[in-house]
Write an enzyme that holds these catalytic residues in place. Structure first.
Site, PDB file in Angstrom:
ATOM      1  N   ASP A  52     158.122  23.191  76.945  1.00 31.07           N
ATOM      2  CA  ASP A  52     158.798  22.268  77.860  1.00 31.07           C
ATOM      3  C   ASP A  52     159.967  21.628  77.104  1.00 31.07           C
ATOM      4  O   ASP A  52     160.136  21.852  75.905  1.00 31.07           O
ATOM      5  CB  ASP A  52     157.822  21.231  78.418  1.00 31.07           C
ATOM      6  CG  ASP A  52     157.151  20.404  77.333  1.00 31.07           C
ATOM      7  OD1 ASP A  52     157.638  20.383  76.196  1.00 31.07           O
ATOM      8  OD2 ASP A  52     156.125  19.769  77.629  1.00 31.07           O
ATOM      9  N   ASP A 247     151.714  25.457  85.431  1.00 28.84           N
ATOM     10  CA  ASP A 247     151.060  24.966  84.215  1.00 28.84           C
ATOM     11  C   ASP A 247     150.381  23.654  84.555  1.00 28.84           C
ATOM     12  O   ASP A 247     150.839  22.922  85.430  1.00 28.84           O
ATOM     13  CB  ASP A 247     152.084  24.721  83.090  1.00 28.84           C
ATOM     14  CG  ASP A 247     152.827  23.420  83.276  1.00 28.84           C
ATOM     15  OD1 ASP A 247     153.809  23.410  84.047  1.00 28.84           O
ATOM     16  OD2 ASP A 247     152.425  22.395  82.692  1.00 28.84           O
ATOM     17  N   CYS A 285     130.182  33.517  87.740  1.00 28.48           N
ATOM     18  CA  CYS A 285     131.173  33.651  86.679  1.00 28.48           C
ATOM     19  C   CYS A 285     130.594  34.513  85.557  1.00 28.48           C
ATOM     20  O   CYS A 285     129.467  34.309  85.128  1.00 28.48           O
ATOM     21  CB  CYS A 285     131.564  32.271  86.149  1.00 28.48           C
ATOM     22  SG  CYS A 285     132.736  32.320  84.775  1.00 28.48           S
ATOM     23  N   CYS A 287     131.894  34.734  82.514  1.00 32.79           N
ATOM     24  CA  CYS A 287     132.525  34.346  81.252  1.00 32.79           C
ATOM     25  C   CYS A 287     131.501  34.234  80.124  1.00 32.79           C
ATOM     26  O   CYS A 287     130.294  34.215  80.345  1.00 32.79           O
ATOM     27  CB  CYS A 287     133.318  33.048  81.404  1.00 32.79           C
ATOM     28  SG  CYS A 287     132.368  31.530  81.182  1.00 32.79           S
ATOM     29  N   CYS A 290     129.043  31.294  80.695  1.00 37.67           N
ATOM     30  CA  CYS A 290     128.075  31.444  81.788  1.00 37.67           C
ATOM     31  C   CYS A 290     127.051  32.549  81.518  1.00 37.67           C
ATOM     32  O   CYS A 290     125.933  32.497  82.013  1.00 37.67           O
ATOM     33  CB  CYS A 290     128.815  31.703  83.101  1.00 37.67           C
ATOM     34  SG  CYS A 290     129.729  30.251  83.674  1.00 37.67           S
ATOM     35  N   HIS A 316     134.845  27.850  79.787  1.00 36.45           N
ATOM     36  CA  HIS A 316     134.504  28.240  81.165  1.00 36.45           C
ATOM     37  C   HIS A 316     135.649  27.930  82.129  1.00 36.45           C
ATOM     38  O   HIS A 316     136.017  28.772  82.946  1.00 36.45           O
ATOM     39  CB  HIS A 316     133.222  27.564  81.670  1.00 36.45           C
ATOM     40  CG  HIS A 316     133.133  27.671  83.157  1.00 36.45           C
ATOM     41  ND1 HIS A 316     132.785  28.834  83.811  1.00 36.45           N
ATOM     42  CD2 HIS A 316     133.482  26.776  84.127  1.00 36.45           C
ATOM     43  CE1 HIS A 316     132.896  28.653  85.114  1.00 36.45           C
ATOM     44  NE2 HIS A 316     133.308  27.411  85.341  1.00 36.45           N
TER      45      HIS A 316
END
Ligand SMILES: [Zn+2]
Length: 337
Positions: A52, A247, A285, A287, A290, A316
């Site tokens: 930024d 973002d 999920c 991931c 999880c 997660h």
């Protein structure tokens, strides 16, 4: 990215990171990062980096700021030292960081702002965009390192990918000012465009309206980036409207506060009801969190204030966001093919 090492971000299939220019400028300092070969090498991240302009955090974090046509003077929120950011200086800092996508130095118009204030702010942002662009184009190749050591082919590819500067649309919550800002910015021909000054306290319906007003005026064949959004359902909605990039601190900040985003909605892992819940945080999920850990365990880490809590919760939430965007991309590709 707080709490998550880069090798896990790669495993999550994260392709781009946002570096905060204001924070890196104050600590460790952009000259130090330049000496160490830029942010990619400093933090060991080969994939894309967007920075930024530093402006937003100067407005939101620093003390005693004074905005003039020349730029913004402010005091560090860390040690009170005095600093000055101009469009030219912001470009120098972002070039020193080795950013792949740098952002023009703008004034994020506060909410609420009346029409006259929003217009004056937008005019200054356009003059600053011009100054940002001129300085960036003149100096963007001044990166005294080659980030891809080892492979000559890769090194050449990197040299060929010059850094990019995106312009930022402002205009408060006034559709005609948003349109004017977008049109005049497009005339300046940036490689990508951002819609800024949103998600600053306005109702969500207004955010949507400003995006809907602005998007059709920005070239479809260039990246269109809405800054500072949002919740999972928001990012899916905006992506379907044609937004390519967004973002937000939400997935990581919320995670550190125990708020998990799941396929069944939001879940506050602190709640007593999860004390002996053996199920995964999100049953849908896949991931790495999880697959392995229970709600009860995550709740325990949170209540015990273990630092692993922030790591697992953030992993997660990031996986959930990455998966949300993957599904939207798949859906959009199916529609367009
Ligand atoms: Zn998960």
């Amino acid at each position: 990215m707080k709490a998550i090492p880069q090798h896990l971000l790669e495993e999550l299939d994260v392709r781009i990171l946002l570096g905060n220019t204001y924070h890196l400028y104050l600590r460790p300092g952009y000259e130090a990062i330049r000496r160490m070969g830029g942010l990619h090498r400093f933090m060991s991240w080969e994939r894309a980096i967007l920075t930024d302009s530093g402006g937003f955090q100067v407005y939101s974090l620093s003390e005693l700021r004074k905005v003039t046509e020349e730029g913004v003077s402010f005091r560090s929120h860390i040690d009170g030292s005095s600093h000055f950011f101009s469009p030219e200086h912001s470009m120098d800092v972002q070039i020193a960081l080795g950013s792949d996508i740098a952002m023009a130095f703008d004034e994020c118009t506060e909410y609420p702002a009346d029409y006259a204030r929003a217009r004056a702010s937008l005019e200054m942002t356009l003059r600053w965009a011009k100054r940002s662009q001129e300085h960036f184009e003149k100096h963007k190749q001044e990166r005294p390192w080659d980030r891809a050591q080892g492979s000559e082919k890769r090194a050449q590819e990197m040299r060929d990918q010059t850094p990019n500067l995106f312009g930022i649309v402002q205009g408060g919550m006034f559709p005609d000012l948003r349109r004017e800002s977008a049109e005049r910015l497009v005339e300046m021909d940036f490689p990508g465009y951002a819609i800024g000054g949103l998600s600053v306290g306005e109702p969500r319906e207004m955010t949507r309206e400003m995006i809907a007003t602005t998007l059709p005026l920005l070239p479809k064949d260039k990246p269109r980036y809405v800054m500072g959004v949002g919740y999972p359902d928001e990012i899916a909605e905006y992506a379907r409207m044609g937004v390519d990039m967004m973002d937000c601190v939400l997935p990581t900040r919320a995670a550190r506060h125990g708020l998990l985003f799941t396929s069944e909605g939001r879940l506050n892992i602190r709640n007593r009801q999860y004390a002996e819940d053996q199920g995964p945080p999100d049953p849908n999920c896949g991931c790495m969190v999880c697959r392995r850990y229970s709600r009860a365990y995550l709740r325990h880490l949170m209540v015990a204030q273990e630092s692993l809590s922030a790591v697992l919760n953030t992993l997660h939430n990031l996986a959930f966001y990455v998966e949300t965007m993957r599904k939207v991309r798949e859906e959009l590709l199916a529609v367009s093919s």
